[in-house]
Design a protein around this motif. Structure first.
Motif, PDB file in Angstrom:
ATOM      1  N   ASP A  11       7.940 -13.288  -5.541  1.00 24.40           N
ATOM      2  CA  ASP A  11       8.229 -11.863  -5.694  1.00 24.40           C
ATOM      3  C   ASP A  11       9.259 -11.495  -4.623  1.00 24.40           C
ATOM      4  OD1 ASP A  11       5.946 -12.263  -7.217  1.00 24.40           O
ATOM      5  OD2 ASP A  11       5.061 -10.342  -6.687  1.00 24.40           O
ATOM      6  N   VAL A  12      10.368 -10.886  -5.030  1.00 24.68           N
ATOM      7  CA  VAL A  12      11.479 -10.650  -4.093  1.00 24.68           C
ATOM      8  C   VAL A  12      11.618  -9.163  -3.798  1.00 24.68           C
ATOM      9  CG1 VAL A  12      13.929 -11.001  -3.650  1.00 24.68           C
ATOM     10  CG2 VAL A  12      12.669 -12.672  -5.047  1.00 24.68           C
ATOM     11  N   ARG A  13      11.580  -8.822  -2.517  1.00 25.54           N
ATOM     12  CA  ARG A  13      11.814  -7.444  -2.062  1.00 25.54           C
ATOM     13  C   ARG A  13      12.821  -7.498  -0.931  1.00 25.54           C
ATOM     14  NH1 ARG A  13       8.848  -2.027  -1.908  1.00 25.54           N
ATOM     15  NH2 ARG A  13      10.746  -0.885  -2.419  1.00 25.54           N
ATOM     16  N   ASP A  14      13.924  -6.749  -1.098  1.00 25.11           N
ATOM     17  CA  ASP A  14      14.938  -6.675  -0.046  1.00 25.11           C
ATOM     18  C   ASP A  14      15.381  -8.068   0.412  1.00 25.11           C
ATOM     19  OD1 ASP A  14      16.621  -5.234   1.498  1.00 25.11           O
ATOM     20  OD2 ASP A  14      15.170  -4.773   3.068  1.00 25.11           O
ATOM     21  N   GLY A  15      15.536  -8.973  -0.552  1.00 24.96           N
ATOM     22  CA  GLY A  15      16.072 -10.302  -0.266  1.00 24.96           C
ATOM     23  C   GLY A  15      15.065 -11.311   0.244  1.00 24.96           C
ATOM     24  N   GLN A  16      13.814 -10.883   0.407  1.00 22.44           N
ATOM     25  CA  GLN A  16      12.783 -11.778   0.956  1.00 22.44           C
ATOM     26  C   GLN A  16      11.685 -12.058  -0.072  1.00 22.44           C
ATOM     27  OE1 GLN A  16      12.561 -13.002   4.494  1.00 22.44           O
ATOM     28  NE2 GLN A  16      14.686 -12.634   3.922  1.00 22.44           N
ATOM     29  N   ALA A  17      11.083 -13.249   0.022  1.00 28.56           N
ATOM     30  CA  ALA A  17       9.874 -13.535  -0.754  1.00 28.56           C
ATOM     31  C   ALA A  17       8.730 -12.793  -0.083  1.00 28.56           C
ATOM     32  CB  ALA A  17       9.589 -15.035  -0.775  1.00 28.56           C
ATOM     33  N   VAL A  18       8.010 -11.992  -0.862  1.00 28.71           N
ATOM     34  CA  VAL A  18       6.927 -11.184  -0.283  1.00 28.71           C
ATOM     35  C   VAL A  18       5.705 -11.238  -1.195  1.00 28.71           C
ATOM     36  CG1 VAL A  18       8.521  -9.530   0.790  1.00 28.71           C
ATOM     37  CG2 VAL A  18       7.582  -9.040  -1.484  1.00 28.71           C
ATOM     38  N   ARG A  19       4.593 -10.800  -0.667  1.00 31.48           N
ATOM     39  CA  ARG A  19       3.425 -10.485  -1.495  1.00 31.48           C
ATOM     40  C   ARG A  19       2.961  -9.099  -1.107  1.00 31.48           C
ATOM     41  NH1 ARG A  19       2.896 -10.254  -5.129  1.00 31.48           N
ATOM     42  NH2 ARG A  19       0.681 -10.307  -5.554  1.00 31.48           N
ATOM     43  N   LEU A  20       2.583  -8.353  -2.140  1.00 29.74           N
ATOM     44  CA  LEU A  20       2.070  -6.999  -1.950  1.00 29.74           C
ATOM     45  C   LEU A  20       0.559  -7.005  -2.156  1.00 29.74           C
ATOM     46  CD1 LEU A  20       4.575  -5.071  -4.277  1.00 29.74           C
ATOM     47  CD2 LEU A  20       4.885  -5.647  -1.875  1.00 29.74           C
ATOM     48  N   VAL A  21      -0.089  -5.951  -1.730  1.00 29.52           N
ATOM     49  CA  VAL A  21      -1.514  -5.754  -2.048  1.00 29.52           C
ATOM     50  C   VAL A  21      -1.592  -4.646  -3.088  1.00 29.52           C
ATOM     51  CG1 VAL A  21      -3.784  -5.150  -1.141  1.00 29.52           C
ATOM     52  CG2 VAL A  21      -2.164  -6.428   0.282  1.00 29.52           C
ATOM     53  N   HIS A  22      -2.249  -4.917  -4.225  1.00 32.66           N
ATOM     54  CA  HIS A  22      -2.352  -3.978  -5.347  1.00 32.66           C
ATOM     55  C   HIS A  22      -0.971  -3.566  -5.862  1.00 32.66           C
ATOM     56  CE1 HIS A  22      -6.389  -2.649  -3.390  1.00 32.66           C
ATOM     57  NE2 HIS A  22      -6.563  -3.708  -4.161  1.00 32.66           N
ATOM     58  N   GLY A  23       0.049  -4.388  -5.597  1.00 30.63           N
ATOM     59  CA  GLY A  23       1.391  -4.052  -6.056  1.00 30.63           C
ATOM     60  C   GLY A  23       1.982  -2.833  -5.387  1.00 30.63           C
ATOM     61  N   GLU A  24       1.429  -2.421  -4.233  1.00 30.19           N
ATOM     62  CA  GLU A  24       1.891  -1.178  -3.607  1.00 30.19           C
ATOM     63  C   GLU A  24       3.090  -1.397  -2.718  1.00 30.19           C
ATOM     64  OE1 GLU A  24      -1.493   0.620  -1.678  1.00 30.19           O
ATOM     65  OE2 GLU A  24      -2.451   0.899  -3.649  1.00 30.19           O
ATOM     66  N   SER A  25       4.132  -0.615  -2.980  1.00 27.87           N
ATOM     67  CA  SER A  25       5.323  -0.656  -2.148  1.00 27.87           C
ATOM     68  C   SER A  25       4.926  -0.317  -0.713  1.00 27.87           C
ATOM     69  CB  SER A  25       6.320   0.381  -2.678  1.00 27.87           C
ATOM     70  OG  SER A  25       7.520   0.293  -1.978  1.00 27.87           O
ATOM     71  N   GLY A  26       5.426  -1.101   0.259  1.00 25.41           N
ATOM     72  CA  GLY A  26       5.088  -0.844   1.655  1.00 25.41           C
ATOM     73  C   GLY A  26       3.978  -1.749   2.173  1.00 25.41           C
ATOM     74  N   SER A  27       3.320  -2.478   1.251  1.00 21.74           N
ATOM     75  CA  SER A  27       2.213  -3.361   1.688  1.00 21.74           C
ATOM     76  C   SER A  27       2.683  -4.808   1.827  1.00 21.74           C
ATOM     77  CB  SER A  27       1.064  -3.291   0.663  1.00 21.74           C
ATOM     78  OG  SER A  27       1.471  -3.870  -0.571  1.00 21.74           O
ATOM     79  N   GLU A  28       4.018  -4.985   1.944  1.00 25.36           N
ATOM     80  CA  GLU A  28       4.580  -6.331   1.918  1.00 25.36           C
ATOM     81  C   GLU A  28       4.173  -7.202   3.106  1.00 25.36           C
ATOM     82  OE1 GLU A  28       6.311  -3.585   1.566  1.00 25.36           O
ATOM     83  OE2 GLU A  28       7.795  -3.772  -0.012  1.00 25.36           O
ATOM     84  N   THR A  29       3.875  -8.461   2.816  1.00 31.39           N
ATOM     85  CA  THR A  29       3.906  -9.518   3.826  1.00 31.39           C
ATOM     86  C   THR A  29       5.069 -10.404   3.417  1.00 31.39           C
ATOM     87  OG1 THR A  29       1.505  -9.468   3.933  1.00 31.39           O
ATOM     88  CG2 THR A  29       2.591 -11.360   4.949  1.00 31.39           C
ATOM     89  N   SER A  30       5.920 -10.744   4.394  1.00 25.86           N
ATOM     90  CA  SER A  30       7.127 -11.493   4.075  1.00 25.86           C
ATOM     91  C   SER A  30       6.911 -12.995   4.265  1.00 25.86           C
ATOM     92  CB  SER A  30       8.264 -11.006   4.988  1.00 25.86           C
ATOM     93  OG  SER A  30       9.456 -11.585   4.551  1.00 25.86           O
ATOM     94  N   TYR A  31       7.494 -13.765   3.351  1.00 27.51           N
ATOM     95  CA  TYR A  31       7.328 -15.222   3.403  1.00 27.51           C
ATOM     96  C   TYR A  31       8.680 -15.948   3.367  1.00 27.51           C
ATOM     97  CZ  TYR A  31       2.382 -14.283   2.657  1.00 27.51           C
ATOM     98  OH  TYR A  31       1.091 -13.815   2.791  1.00 27.51           O
ATOM     99  N   GLY A  32       9.726 -15.276   3.841  1.00 26.00           N
ATOM    100  CA  GLY A  32      11.005 -15.970   4.014  1.00 26.00           C
ATOM    101  C   GLY A  32      11.879 -16.000   2.779  1.00 26.00           C
ATOM    102  N   GLU A  33      12.719 -17.028   2.715  1.00 23.61           N
ATOM    103  CA  GLU A  33      13.763 -17.072   1.681  1.00 23.61           C
ATOM    104  C   GLU A  33      13.190 -17.404   0.308  1.00 23.61           C
ATOM    105  OE1 GLU A  33      17.137 -19.450   2.368  1.00 23.61           O
ATOM    106  OE2 GLU A  33      17.497 -18.584   4.341  1.00 23.61           O
ATOM    107  N   PRO A  34      13.496 -16.583  -0.702  1.00 24.84           N
ATOM    108  CA  PRO A  34      12.995 -16.840  -2.050  1.00 24.84           C
ATOM    109  C   PRO A  34      13.384 -18.214  -2.590  1.00 24.84           C
ATOM    110  CG  PRO A  34      13.863 -14.618  -1.906  1.00 24.84           C
ATOM    111  CD  PRO A  34      14.199 -15.293  -0.609  1.00 24.84           C
ATOM    112  N   LEU A  35      14.628 -18.637  -2.326  1.00 24.14           N
ATOM    113  CA  LEU A  35      15.054 -19.935  -2.874  1.00 24.14           C
ATOM    114  C   LEU A  35      14.246 -21.073  -2.254  1.00 24.14           C
ATOM    115  CD1 LEU A  35      16.852 -21.593  -4.706  1.00 24.14           C
ATOM    116  CD2 LEU A  35      18.630 -21.556  -2.925  1.00 24.14           C
TER     117      LEU A  35
END
Ligand SMILES: O=C(O)c1ccccc1NCC(=O)[C@H](O)[C@H](O)COP(=O)(O)O
Length: 241
Positions: A11-35
């Motif tokens: 899941d890509v947000r602002d260029g980063q691979a992230v995971r959200l909680v309940h799909g809520e914007s602002g709940s991102e944890t970032s996991y680095g480069e999507p590629l």
């Protein structure tokens, strides 16, 4: 028992691979480069990648170039989701060479257009049924969009090839998938269902694999892989029969 397909998620947000909680914007944890994440899942043996443009889904811009680069770099099948709502965004998504796209909001807000593209593109189109209870949610899961089972009946009659079913209450929470919801959807349609949201353990995947005879074809796995609850190799082993 047949094998459950696994679709690791990027899941890509602002260029980063992230995971959200309940799909809520602002709940991102970032996991680095999507590629890098996508290549790691491919290297680990994935046959599918579930690739989401969250900015396009939320209407906060898009990651179109990056998503295209990731999709084109894959040797495996790609399911593309997020903000695909009209001819332009659909053409851009299909032009990445992805195997299929996942329509969400459009199925709720522009049903005539969705019926048209289902007729035109067949099984390159899946519809995401993202629910709280049995109420569908659109616009990045922020707005109510009607009843799950009424919409499912309409899409079935229009020839929709496949559904991606997400229980938003479970998504990104590592609380286990909503098996009851999946049984309900499978009982209401003869089309294949891809389960999404909440997978936390290999036992969750084994439980989903028991639903294959009912129509669950695959499962999207996000947070559990990033949180290292298990490896993708272990997951593939757990669902392969
Ligand atoms: O898919 C979308 O369009 C979308 C829109 C808005 C918020 C989230 C969206 N997708 C999230 C996913 O597809 C997750 O990757 C997937 O449900 C995995 O969930 P989990 O295993 O619980 O991390």
């Amino acid at each position: 028992m047949s094998t459950l397909e696994l679709l690791p998620a990027v899941d890509v947000r602002d260029g980063q691979a992230v995971r959200l909680v309940h799909g809520e914007s602002g709940s991102e944890t970032s996991y680095g480069e999507p590629l890098a994440a996508a290549l790691a899942w491919q290297q680990a043996g994935a046959e599918w990648l579930h690739l989401v443009d969250l900015d396009a889904a939320f209407g906060t811009g898009d990651n179109r170039e990056l998503i295209g680069e990731v999709a084109r770099s894959m040797d495996i099948k790609v399911e593309l989701s997020g903000g695909i709502r009209d001819d332009d965004t659909l053409a851009a998504a299909l032009a990445t060479g992805c195997t299929r796209v996942n329509l969400g909001t459009a199925a709720l807000e522009t049903p005539e257009w969705v019926a048209k593209v289902i007729a035109e593109y067949g099984d390159r189109i899946a519809v995401g049924l993202d629910v709280r209870g049995t109420t569908l949610r659109g616009r990045g899961w922020t707005r109510d969009g009607g009843d799950l089972y009424e919409t499912l009946a309409r899409l079935d009659s229009e020839g929709c090839a496949r559904y991606v079913v997400t229980d938003i209450a479970k998504d990104g929470t590592l609380q286990g998938p909503n098996l009851e919801l999946l049984r309900g959807v499978c009982a209401a349609t003869d089309r294949p269902v891809v389960a999404s949201g909440g997978v936390s353990s290999l036992d969750d995947l084994r439980a989903l694999a028991t639903l294959v005879p009912l129509g669950v074809e695959g499962a999207i796995v996000g947070k559990a892989l990033y949180a290292k609850a298990f490896t993708l190799e272990e997951a593939l082993e757990a669902v392969t029969r």
